[in-house]
Enzyme design. Structure first.
Site, PDB file in Angstrom:
ATOM      1  N   HIS A 142      -4.616  -2.106  -5.647  1.00  0.00           N
ATOM      2  CA  HIS A 142      -3.915  -0.890  -6.038  1.00  0.00           C
ATOM      3  C   HIS A 142      -4.984   0.136  -6.362  1.00  0.00           C
ATOM      4  CE1 HIS A 142      -0.201  -3.147  -6.459  1.00  0.00           C
ATOM      5  NE2 HIS A 142      -0.918  -4.061  -7.055  1.00  0.00           N
ATOM      6  N   PRO A 194      -9.646  -1.282   8.391  1.00  0.00           N
ATOM      7  CA  PRO A 194      -8.700  -0.215   8.733  1.00  0.00           C
ATOM      8  C   PRO A 194      -7.266  -0.730   8.695  1.00  0.00           C
ATOM      9  CG  PRO A 194     -10.233  -0.660  10.569  1.00  0.00           C
ATOM     10  CD  PRO A 194     -10.571  -1.617   9.483  1.00  0.00           C
ATOM     11  N   LYS A 216       2.131   2.040  -5.119  1.00  0.00           N
ATOM     12  CA  LYS A 216       2.750   1.514  -6.338  1.00  0.00           C
ATOM     13  C   LYS A 216       1.827   1.669  -7.542  1.00  0.00           C
ATOM     14  CE  LYS A 216       3.063  -2.451  -4.381  1.00  0.00           C
ATOM     15  NZ  LYS A 216       2.669  -2.081  -3.016  1.00  0.00           N
ATOM     16  N   ASP A 249       0.811  -1.228   0.000  1.00  0.00           N
ATOM     17  CA  ASP A 249       0.000   0.000   0.000  1.00  0.00           C
ATOM     18  C   ASP A 249       0.839   1.269   0.000  1.00  0.00           C
ATOM     19  OD1 ASP A 249      -2.292  -1.639   0.252  1.00  0.00           O
ATOM     20  OD2 ASP A 249      -1.980  -1.742   2.413  1.00  0.00           O
ATOM     21  N   THR A 255      -8.931  -3.966  -0.815  1.00  0.00           N
ATOM     22  CA  THR A 255      -9.615  -5.232  -1.077  1.00  0.00           C
ATOM     23  C   THR A 255     -10.687  -5.511  -0.028  1.00  0.00           C
ATOM     24  OG1 THR A 255      -7.636  -6.135  -2.098  1.00  0.00           O
ATOM     25  CG2 THR A 255      -9.266  -7.728  -1.394  1.00  0.00           C
ATOM     26  N   THR A 256     -10.360  -5.240   1.238  1.00  0.00           N
ATOM     27  CA  THR A 256     -11.255  -5.656   2.315  1.00  0.00           C
ATOM     28  C   THR A 256     -11.993  -4.496   2.978  1.00  0.00           C
ATOM     29  OG1 THR A 256      -9.420  -5.404   3.843  1.00  0.00           O
ATOM     30  CG2 THR A 256      -9.772  -7.600   2.933  1.00  0.00           C
ATOM     31  N   ALA A 301      -4.338  -8.211  -2.845  1.00  0.00           N
ATOM     32  CA  ALA A 301      -4.018  -6.833  -2.480  1.00  0.00           C
ATOM     33  C   ALA A 301      -4.661  -5.920  -3.504  1.00  0.00           C
ATOM     34  CB  ALA A 301      -2.513  -6.629  -2.458  1.00  0.00           C
ATOM     35  N   ASP A 355       1.919  14.535   1.162  1.00  0.00           N
ATOM     36  CA  ASP A 355       0.930  15.582   1.449  1.00  0.00           C
ATOM     37  C   ASP A 355       0.157  15.326   2.745  1.00  0.00           C
ATOM     38  OD1 ASP A 355       0.123  13.457  -0.429  1.00  0.00           O
ATOM     39  OD2 ASP A 355      -1.896  14.255  -0.141  1.00  0.00           O
TER      40      ASP A 355
HETATM   41  P1  GDP Z   1      -0.422   0.053  -3.717  1.00  0.00           P
HETATM   42  O1  GDP Z   1      -0.983  -1.252  -3.308  1.00  0.00           O
HETATM   43  O2  GDP Z   1       1.025   0.196  -3.385  1.00  0.00           O
HETATM   44  O3  GDP Z   1      -0.702   0.389  -5.135  1.00  0.00           O
HETATM   45  O4  GDP Z   1      -1.119   1.169  -2.829  1.00  0.00           O
HETATM   46  P2  GDP Z   1      -2.690   1.385  -2.551  1.00  0.00           P
HETATM   47  O5  GDP Z   1      -3.345   1.798  -3.780  1.00  0.00           O
HETATM   48  O6  GDP Z   1      -3.263   0.263  -1.799  1.00  0.00           O
HETATM   49  O7  GDP Z   1      -2.627   2.572  -1.485  1.00  0.00           O
HETATM   50  C1  GDP Z   1      -2.202   3.819  -1.758  1.00  0.00           C
HETATM   51  C2  GDP Z   1      -3.332   4.789  -1.461  1.00  0.00           C
HETATM   52  O8  GDP Z   1      -2.775   6.074  -1.395  1.00  0.00           O
HETATM   53  C3  GDP Z   1      -4.389   4.873  -2.536  1.00  0.00           C
HETATM   54  O9  GDP Z   1      -5.608   5.221  -1.958  1.00  0.00           O
HETATM   55  C4  GDP Z   1      -3.869   5.972  -3.441  1.00  0.00           C
HETATM   56  O10 GDP Z   1      -4.890   6.620  -4.188  1.00  0.00           O
HETATM   57  C5  GDP Z   1      -3.282   6.891  -2.444  1.00  0.00           C
HETATM   58  N1  GDP Z   1      -2.135   7.666  -2.889  1.00  0.00           N
HETATM   59  C6  GDP Z   1      -1.080   7.293  -3.665  1.00  0.00           C
HETATM   60  N2  GDP Z   1      -0.176   8.284  -3.727  1.00  0.00           N
HETATM   61  C7  GDP Z   1      -0.663   9.292  -2.942  1.00  0.00           C
HETATM   62  C8  GDP Z   1      -0.163  10.567  -2.570  1.00  0.00           C
HETATM   63  O11 GDP Z   1       0.911  11.008  -2.932  1.00  0.00           O
HETATM   64  N3  GDP Z   1      -0.958  11.302  -1.728  1.00  0.00           N
HETATM   65  C9  GDP Z   1      -2.159  10.875  -1.267  1.00  0.00           C
HETATM   66  N4  GDP Z   1      -2.843  11.648  -0.446  1.00  0.00           N
HETATM   67  N5  GDP Z   1      -2.636   9.661  -1.577  1.00  0.00           N
HETATM   68  C10 GDP Z   1      -1.901   8.897  -2.409  1.00  0.00           C
END
Ligand code: GDP
Length: 424
Positions: free
Chosen positions: A40, A305, A15, A12, A301-302, A38, A334
């Site tokens: 994305h 929290p 990526k 998370d 996915t789930t 997982a 941010d």
């Molecule tokens: P992944 O499994 O590595 O692809 O990550 P996830 O998608 O599960 O989790 C990343 C979360 O952070 C998602 O809700 C994205 O939309 C969000 N996200 C990614 N980059 C940023 C960022 O720079 N700032 C903010 N606020 N949210 C981000």
């Protein structure tokens, strides 16, 4: 040129966003491990999407997406996702499925549920997508490769012999009904008809693509700390999350992976059980969780929290190192804009000794975080596009983290959208 986008933490890290962004200038995007366990999350011109099995480059018309041989391939998850995309206006993507990928069977999901139930409080916090039983079967050599779906005689025999063994465990260990073999065969026939147009020898396809000079992006799932060898075993996932495994899970030469982008999150988050040294609890955790990610840190996915904590540079340095990172993308920076001061876990105290080396799990359980506290920047940095325009304390945070991790931070993500990125 082959490039990998992988996680340096517990998953998370964002990526999906980085992959979606880099896919613009890539020809092929490959998932090489893991399954639909997982998620994305991607925010782009089509809206907000949670992808589980499809590669994050799926949104561009010019890319080919590949489900590599290393993936735990869930046929229903794959089609549900494709259908959702098309319903929401995304052009039907070009996808190829490896003929050597193995299939997540309905009983893998059942076994995952039964085992988590049996373990009770000691459960792994599995998403119950069948991933652990799937990989157990793959390495016990009783899994089903996609190509087997096209050989009916072989398929029937294989189902029969697998069910003999599965039924004993189901009935005697979990007190469930035996598997209905005819129903299972019919499900597999349905799978066969669904996947047929997509199946090919993806390793051969990639070999040709490399020869033609195509740009290939490998998309990792989860992160180093969930790797079965180098993560917080046993609270890990069942397939390797390392970029190196991309060579195997996609079937490409290891020496072709020239660039490895390790994604590090500006604070920590984790799903599932396991050691988490810089974890926060109570109000501080609630605040970070609710402000985190894009609309809070809840599993894609789930929906459960996520556990959250301050950035852990001991774990992240190790994470980036084990990925053989050539560069780091620091994400969700941010989110930290609300803090007066920002603690960073820069060392562990184990049995009275201070260390910066990430230990084996047995020692990790005893580790206490040692924090370095940095001043916050107390403003919203979303929308900023140039590094120099970031507040001074924010730049100091990035430079501090870079020094601790020991790998150059080349990208800073300051929002969930495709264009929320600062190159350094
Ligand atoms: P992944 O499994 O590595 O692809 O990550 P996830 O998608 O599960 O989790 C990343 C979360 O952070 C998602 O809700 C994205 O939309 C969000 N996200 C990614 N980059 C940023 C960022 O720079 N700032 C903010 N606020 N949210 C981000």
């Amino acid at each position: 040129m082959v490039r990998a986008v992988v996680g340096a933490n517990w998953g998370d890290e964002g990526k999906g966003k980085i992959t979606d962004m880099l896919a613009e200038n890539s020809d092929i995007i490959v998932r090489f491990q893991g399954g639909s366990n997982a998620g994305h999350t991607i925010v782009n011109d089509y809206g907000k999407f949670a992808l589980h099995i499809l590669p994050s480059g799926i949104f561009y018309g010019h890319t080919t997406s590949i489900i590599g041989n290393g993936v735990a391939f869930s046929v229903p998850a794959f089609f549900n996702e494709i259908n959702e995309l098309v319903e929401r206006g995304v052009p039907k993507p070009k996808v190829l499925i490896s003929n050597r990928a193995q299939i997540v069977m309905p009983y893998h999901i059942l076994f995952d549920e039964c085992e988590e139930e049996r373990l009770g409080k000691k459960s792994f916090g599995s998403t119950k997508s069948g991933i652990a039983p799937f990989y157990s079967d793959k390495y016990s050599k009783v899994g089903f490769q996609v190509s087997e779906l096209f050989d009916e005689g072989r398929l029937r025999e294989h189902v029969k012999s697998v069910c003999e063994q599965k039924d004993i465990i189901l009935q005697h260990m979990y007190h469930k009904e035996p598997i209905n073999q005819e129903e299972l065969i019919n499900t597999l026939f349905e799978y066969r008809d669904m996947v047929e147009p997509y199946v090919c020898d993806t390793a051969a396809f990639l070999r040709d693509a490399i020869r033609e000079g195509k740009t290939i992006l490998l998309e990792g799932q989860l992160g180093t700390l969930k790797d079965p060898d180098f993560g917080i075993y046993p609270m890990v996932t069942s397939s390797s999350t390392l970029a190196a495994y991309g060579a195997i899970g996609a079937g490409i030469p290891p020496y072709e992976i020239k660039d490895i982008i390790a994604v590090v999150k500006a604070y920590s988050s984790a799903v599932g059980a396991g050691e988490f040294v810089s974890e926060l609890h109570g109000k501080e955790a609630d605040e970070l969780r609710n402000r985190g990610g894009d609309g809070g840190e809840f599993g894609a996915t789930t929906g459960r929290p996520r556990r959250v904590g301050w950035l852990d540079t001991v774990a992240s340095r190790y994470g980036a190192h084990m990925q053989s990172a050539t560069q780091v993308a620091l994400t969700v920076l941010d989110v930290l804009g609300y803090l007066e001061e920002i603690p960073v876990c820069t060392a562990y105290e184990i049995d009275g000794e201070i260390t910066k080396d990430f230990p084996v799990t047995a020692r990790l359980a005893k580790a206490k975080p040692v924090f370095t506290v940095l001043p916050g920047w107390k403003c919203d940095i979303r929308g900023i596009q140039k590094y120099e325009d970031l507040p001074e304390n924010c730049r100091k945070y990035i430079e501090f983290v870079e020094k601790e991790i020991g790998v150059r931070i080349t990208m800073v993500s300051n929002g969930p959208g495709r264009s929320d990125i600062i190159y350094r």
